[in-house]
Design a protein around this motif. Structure first.
Motif, PDB file in Angstrom:
ATOM      1  N   VAL A 271      28.328  37.729  31.902  1.00 33.64           N
ATOM      2  CA  VAL A 271      29.260  38.821  32.248  1.00 33.64           C
ATOM      3  C   VAL A 271      30.626  38.611  31.593  1.00 33.64           C
ATOM      4  CG1 VAL A 271      28.225  39.277  34.521  1.00 33.64           C
ATOM      5  CG2 VAL A 271      30.112  37.637  34.342  1.00 33.64           C
ATOM      6  N   ILE A 272      31.388  39.688  31.552  1.00 36.32           N
ATOM      7  CA  ILE A 272      32.821  39.579  31.243  1.00 36.32           C
ATOM      8  C   ILE A 272      33.488  39.170  32.550  1.00 36.32           C
ATOM      9  CG2 ILE A 272      34.900  40.848  30.592  1.00 36.32           C
ATOM     10  CD1 ILE A 272      33.174  42.657  28.852  1.00 36.32           C
ATOM     11  N   LYS A 273      34.249  38.070  32.513  1.00 32.26           N
ATOM     12  CA  LYS A 273      34.710  37.495  33.785  1.00 32.26           C
ATOM     13  C   LYS A 273      35.731  38.387  34.508  1.00 32.26           C
ATOM     14  CE  LYS A 273      38.325  34.405  32.022  1.00 32.26           C
ATOM     15  NZ  LYS A 273      38.698  33.059  31.656  1.00 32.26           N
ATOM     16  N   GLN A 274      36.340  39.338  33.797  1.00 28.79           N
ATOM     17  CA  GLN A 274      37.272  40.251  34.477  1.00 28.79           C
ATOM     18  C   GLN A 274      36.564  41.450  35.110  1.00 28.79           C
ATOM     19  OE1 GLN A 274      37.565  39.251  31.285  1.00 28.79           O
ATOM     20  NE2 GLN A 274      39.602  38.341  30.973  1.00 28.79           N
ATOM     21  N   SER A 275      35.241  41.525  35.020  1.00 31.81           N
ATOM     22  CA  SER A 275      34.518  42.654  35.630  1.00 31.81           C
ATOM     23  C   SER A 275      34.952  42.786  37.090  1.00 31.81           C
ATOM     24  CB  SER A 275      33.012  42.409  35.664  1.00 31.81           C
ATOM     25  OG  SER A 275      32.494  42.142  34.414  1.00 31.81           O
ATOM     26  N   PRO A 276      35.378  43.985  37.508  1.00 32.32           N
ATOM     27  CA  PRO A 276      35.883  44.112  38.880  1.00 32.32           C
ATOM     28  C   PRO A 276      34.917  43.590  39.950  1.00 32.32           C
ATOM     29  CG  PRO A 276      36.483  46.030  37.609  1.00 32.32           C
ATOM     30  CD  PRO A 276      35.607  45.200  36.718  1.00 32.32           C
ATOM     31  N   MET A 277      33.615  43.876  39.829  1.00 30.01           N
ATOM     32  CA  MET A 277      32.717  43.389  40.891  1.00 30.01           C
ATOM     33  C   MET A 277      32.586  41.870  40.869  1.00 30.01           C
ATOM     34  SD  MET A 277      28.934  44.215  42.306  1.00 30.01           S
ATOM     35  CE  MET A 277      29.411  45.610  43.245  1.00 30.01           C
ATOM     36  N   TYR A 278      32.665  41.268  39.701  1.00 26.43           N
ATOM     37  CA  TYR A 278      32.584  39.809  39.636  1.00 26.43           C
ATOM     38  C   TYR A 278      33.818  39.177  40.287  1.00 26.43           C
ATOM     39  CZ  TYR A 278      32.023  35.083  37.946  1.00 26.43           C
ATOM     40  OH  TYR A 278      31.896  33.717  37.890  1.00 26.43           O
ATOM     41  N   VAL A 279      34.987  39.740  39.990  1.00 29.55           N
ATOM     42  CA  VAL A 279      36.237  39.218  40.566  1.00 29.55           C
ATOM     43  C   VAL A 279      36.193  39.352  42.094  1.00 29.55           C
ATOM     44  CG1 VAL A 279      38.746  39.549  40.666  1.00 29.55           C
ATOM     45  CG2 VAL A 279      37.554  39.730  38.474  1.00 29.55           C
ATOM     46  N   SER A 280      35.775  40.525  42.579  1.00 28.86           N
ATOM     47  CA  SER A 280      35.688  40.732  44.030  1.00 28.86           C
ATOM     48  C   SER A 280      34.682  39.778  44.653  1.00 28.86           C
ATOM     49  CB  SER A 280      35.221  42.157  44.334  1.00 28.86           C
ATOM     50  OG  SER A 280      36.217  43.046  43.958  1.00 28.86           O
ATOM     51  N   ARG A 286      33.602  42.180  48.814  1.00 25.86           N
ATOM     52  CA  ARG A 286      32.663  43.255  49.148  1.00 25.86           C
ATOM     53  C   ARG A 286      31.731  42.782  50.259  1.00 25.86           C
ATOM     54  NH1 ARG A 286      27.555  44.894  48.440  1.00 25.86           N
ATOM     55  NH2 ARG A 286      27.127  47.095  47.968  1.00 25.86           N
ATOM     56  N   LYS A 287      31.732  43.547  51.340  1.00 22.63           N
ATOM     57  CA  LYS A 287      30.819  43.185  52.445  1.00 22.63           C
ATOM     58  C   LYS A 287      29.385  43.454  51.991  1.00 22.63           C
ATOM     59  CE  LYS A 287      33.588  43.706  56.563  1.00 22.63           C
ATOM     60  NZ  LYS A 287      34.527  44.838  56.559  1.00 22.63           N
ATOM     61  N   PRO A 288      28.443  42.564  52.331  1.00 17.54           N
ATOM     62  CA  PRO A 288      27.054  42.809  51.904  1.00 17.54           C
ATOM     63  C   PRO A 288      26.535  44.135  52.452  1.00 17.54           C
ATOM     64  CG  PRO A 288      27.273  40.660  52.956  1.00 17.54           C
ATOM     65  CD  PRO A 288      28.580  41.343  53.132  1.00 17.54           C
ATOM     66  N   LYS A 289      25.880  44.874  51.597  1.00 23.28           N
ATOM     67  CA  LYS A 289      25.302  46.159  52.009  1.00 23.28           C
ATOM     68  C   LYS A 289      24.189  46.474  51.005  1.00 23.28           C
ATOM     69  CE  LYS A 289      27.295  50.075  50.987  1.00 23.28           C
ATOM     70  NZ  LYS A 289      28.142  51.200  50.797  1.00 23.28           N
ATOM     71  N   CYS A 290      23.011  46.766  51.487  1.00 19.67           N
ATOM     72  CA  CYS A 290      21.890  47.066  50.600  1.00 19.67           C
ATOM     73  C   CYS A 290      21.518  48.534  50.742  1.00 19.67           C
ATOM     74  CB  CYS A 290      20.696  46.181  50.940  1.00 19.67           C
ATOM     75  SG  CYS A 290      19.297  46.492  49.850  1.00 19.67           S
ATOM     76  N   ASP A 291      21.925  49.352  49.804  1.00 27.85           N
ATOM     77  CA  ASP A 291      21.588  50.779  49.886  1.00 27.85           C
ATOM     78  C   ASP A 291      20.863  51.273  48.635  1.00 27.85           C
ATOM     79  OD1 ASP A 291      23.693  50.479  48.202  1.00 27.85           O
ATOM     80  OD2 ASP A 291      24.895  52.122  48.991  1.00 27.85           O
ATOM     81  N   LYS A 292      20.500  50.365  47.728  1.00 25.31           N
ATOM     82  CA  LYS A 292      19.788  50.777  46.507  1.00 25.31           C
ATOM     83  C   LYS A 292      18.408  50.121  46.436  1.00 25.31           C
ATOM     84  CE  LYS A 292      23.365  53.153  44.930  1.00 25.31           C
ATOM     85  NZ  LYS A 292      24.297  52.948  46.042  1.00 25.31           N
TER      86      LYS A 292
END
Ligand SMILES: Cc1cc2nc3c(=O)[nH]c(=O)nc-3n(C[C@H](O)[C@H](O)[C@H](O)COP(=O)(O)O)c2cc1C
Ligand code: SF4
Length: 368
Positions: A271-280, A286-292
């Motif tokens: 990944v690119i380390k600045q990816s918003p989801m990676y940083v979060s 991000r609270k765990p949530k499985c909707d997909k």
């Protein structure tokens, strides 16, 4: 297009430019990219990942996995040339539907990795569709050949993917940087194994960037190459503008292999380390949530319920939502996760597929 490179022949299909554009999920390689590469004489590959949601959103009409896959292949084939689909073994829940729809829609190739596609030929007679596993070692190729032999089928080609690739890597974390795992060192034993099982064409992937790289590997005995990152920031790629810009901006230091937190599929993931989801994810925001649910595995009762990102955000990010967001799906609700190959640091502008293909066949001078 004219080329000094020898054509690639798989299952009787003669591909004039021996370049396969690697499948890029989620939603990066869709029909616009695949058909553009096919038009230039290479092989365009769509990614099967999450096609039901992506096609439903695009068309405004609910599509299940089978219908969405059929539609994407048909659109990719509409302007001619060779097109196929990448179907990841890790997408267990949708795997069979994706394979059936691809064969029914007349895909030229099914390329399948992120796990060993041991049962691929047993799903449905492939007719004219070529079946191509992705491996990272001669041992994996042998396992597949032996299993497929029992099913009465032999791989039509094999993709050998080394550790510089984008997406999931078929290596343990501590093996990624080993000298012995460089693509040129992985190649000879895989080539020998491919010869042993009937001279299966070997296509190399992971870190191929220039015309000279292609020539070098073809001189070693490769029949063709598969390239992902070079097509990621093209005009025809369906990555969001923010994703393409992140690729253009990325330096060598920005590109890392994510492990903890990492992919719930259990493979190292670049990944690119600045990816918003990676940083979060590093800060567990991000609270765990499985909707997909695309990477769910079966529980002991046979229901698709298991994913390590479902209940805990400690070691895994929610890859379904991160990658869907990178393709413009739900980006107001979920942050994007940008996967790239190591060569993303060499990409400095967004160009057309034609520009990339002209350069790769040796018509124009290489940029960097
Ligand atoms: C953005 C991106 C997404 C990818 N997604 C997938 C995928 O869904 N399935 C897969 O088998 N390979 C995937 N790959 C790997 C590519 O198909 C290709 O084999 C690899 O990137 C080759 O290395 P290169 O990027 O150095 O050219 C992905 C690569 C990238 C860059
Ligand atoms: S937790 Fe996230 S990554 Fe896992 S299956 Fe559910 S949506 Fe996908």
């Amino acid at each position: 297009m004219e080329s000094s490179l020898s054509p690639l022949i798989i299952k009787g299909k003669k591909i004039s430019i021996p370049i396969i554009q690697g499948g890029m999920g989620v939603g990066v390689s869709l029909y616009p990219l695949a058909s553009a590469v096919a038009k230039e004489g290479g092989v365009g590959i769509v990614s099967s990942a999450c096609l039901d949601r992506l096609v439903s959103k695009r068309t405004g009409k609910k599509h299940n996995t089978y219908d969405a896959t059929y539609e994407e292949i048909s659109l990719s084939k509409a302007s001619g040339g060779f097109v196929g689909i990448n179907i990841m073994v890790a997408l267990v829940r949708d795997y069979v539907d994706s394979v059936r729809a691809s064969i029914d829609a007349g895909a030229d190739f099914i390329i399948s990795g992120a796990g060993l596609p041991l049962n691929l030929p047993a799903i449905q007679p492939p007719k004219e569709t070529a079946l191509i596993p992705i491996v990272s070692s001669a041992r994996a190729l042998e396992l597949i050949c032996k299993k497929w032999e029992r099913l009465g089928y032999s791989p039509d080609a094999v993709v050998l993917e080394g550790p510089l690739a984008g997406g999931h890597l078929g290596f343990k974390m501590d093996q990624v940087d080993l000298e012995s795992n460089k693509l040129e060192n992985l190649f000879p034993p895989v080539k020998d194994m491919a010869i042993k099982y009937g001279d299966i064409p070997v296509i190399v992937a992971g870190g191929i960037y220039t015309h000279d790289d292609i020539v070098r590997f073809m001189k070693m005995g490769a029949s063709g190459v598969q390239m992902g990152t070079r097509f990621l920031a093209t005009e025809e790629s369906s990555a969001t503008a923010a994703y393409k810009n992140a690729v253009v901006q990325a330096t060598e230091e920005d590109i890392i292999v994510a492990d903890k937190p990492g992919s719930p599929c259990g493979l190292p993931f670049r990944v690119i380390k600045q990816s918003p989801m990676y940083v979060s994810s590093l800060h567990r925001l991000r609270k765990p949530k499985c909707d997909k649910g695309y990477v769910l595995l079966k529980d002991s009762e046979g229901n698709f319920t298991r994913c390590p990102a479902k209940e805990s955000n400690e070691n895994h990010f929610c890859i379904c939502n991160g990658l869907l967001s990178s393709a413009g799906y739900n980006c107001d609700k979920e942050e994007p996760l940008y996967t790239v190959g190591t060569n993303a640091s060499r990409i400095d502008k967004i160009v057309s597929v034609k520009t990339v293909m002209d350069e790769l066949v040796g018509k124009t001078l290489v940029s960097s």
